[in-house]
Design a protein around this motif. Structure first.
Motif, short mmCIF file in Angstrom:
data_model
loop_
_atom_site.label_atom_id
_atom_site.label_comp_id
_atom_site.label_asym_id
_atom_site.label_seq_id
_atom_site.Cartn_x
_atom_site.Cartn_y
_atom_site.Cartn_z
N ALA A 104 37.39 57.87 43.50
CA ALA A 104 36.53 58.62 44.41
C ALA A 104 36.79 60.11 44.28
O ALA A 104 37.71 60.55 43.59
N GLY A 105 35.98 60.90 44.98
CA GLY A 105 36.15 62.34 44.99
C GLY A 105 37.36 62.76 45.80
O GLY A 105 38.16 61.93 46.24
N ALA A 106 37.46 64.06 46.04
CA ALA A 106 38.67 64.62 46.63
C ALA A 106 39.00 64.03 48.00
O ALA A 106 40.15 63.72 48.28
N LEU A 107 37.99 63.84 48.88
CA LEU A 107 38.27 63.37 50.23
C LEU A 107 38.66 61.89 50.24
O LEU A 107 39.71 61.52 50.77
N PHE A 108 37.83 61.02 49.64
CA PHE A 108 38.14 59.60 49.67
C PHE A 108 39.25 59.23 48.68
O PHE A 108 39.76 58.11 48.72
N HIS A 109 39.63 60.18 47.83
CA HIS A 109 40.80 59.98 46.99
C HIS A 109 42.07 59.91 47.84
O HIS A 109 43.06 59.30 47.44
N LYS A 110 42.03 60.51 49.04
CA LYS A 110 43.18 60.52 49.95
C LYS A 110 43.08 59.43 51.03
O LYS A 110 43.96 59.32 51.88
#
Length: 232
Positions: A104-110
């Motif tokens: 996922a992108g930056a937000l859902f990567h976390k």
């Protein structure tokens, strides 16, 4: 030469806290070693964490929620009663975080799903109830203590499981970051004990089963928590 060496060390340390994300950009990994403080519905606490792999993380935490108060209420009668109450929650918890969206992108990567459990050293409270003013029988006044005191204790302490979700390692600046956790502990049925003195001594026989029955639906203890941490 010395300045160049310092620059290389700084760049290496910064790169060690980053990783290549699926979109081709350089970013921070979902999990890193950390120490931090927490604040939320379970009070204030402290936490340490360490990655187990790129997608799994271990966190250990402890929290404390003490609360005292008093109120005056009529309890559906013409007399007013004073209630002194104390609520305490204190636990030691362990959690395993799983990163479900590594691409996922930056937000859902976390984003992470969490399971774990806790031991509650304290979980519940007690309340003491007595009249707020003298009680009169004709012209004779009886003090609140003479009429009687009702004491109630509710206790959920012990081992409980936990499930939740949240965001970890949201970078603020440098090695500082924050996280958000939302979930619930399954605490089951509480132990309820009610005692009374003097004129009110028969009250627990009627009201303790009612209170126990009313609390049977409160099996889940919600948890909303914000964490401020430092990666090391």
């Amino acid at each position: 030469m010395i300045l160049t060496g310092c620059g290389l060390l700084t760049s290496t340390a910064t790169f060690a806290q980053q990783e290549w994300l699926p979109d081709g950009n350089l970013g921070h990994p979902a999990f890193q070693k950390l120490v931090g403080i927490t604040v939320g519905t379970q009070g204030v606490g402290a936490e340490v964490g360490t990655p187990l792999s790129n997608r799994f993380n271990l966190r250990l935490s402890t929290s404390l929620l003490p609360y005292k108060g008093d109120l005056v209420k009529s309890f559906n009668s013409s007399s007013k009663y004073n209630t002194d109450f104390k609520v305490e929650f204190m636990n030691f918890s362990g959690f395993i975080d799983w990163q479900p969206f590594p691409n996922a992108g930056a937000l859902f990567h976390k984003f992470a799903l969490t399971v774990g459990g806790a031991y509650f050293f304290k979980a519940g409270g007690n309340a003491t109830v007595m009249l707020n003013e003298p009680y009169y029988v004709g012209d004779i006044a009886f003090t609140p203590e003479e009429v009687g005191v009702i004491n109630t204790t509710v206790d959920w302490k012990g081992w409980v499981p936990y499930a939740g979700l949240g965001w970890q390692n949201l970078v603020i600046a440098g090695g500082f970051n924050m996280g958000v956790n939302l979930g619930a502990y399954y605490i089951g049925d509480p132990e309820v004990k009610m005692t009374a003195t003097n004129w009110l001594s028969s009250n627990p026989e009627v009201n303790e089963p009612i209170l126990r029955r009313n609390l049977k639906d409160y099996k889940w203890l919600p948890k909303l928590e914000i964490k401020f941490a430092y990666n090391y």
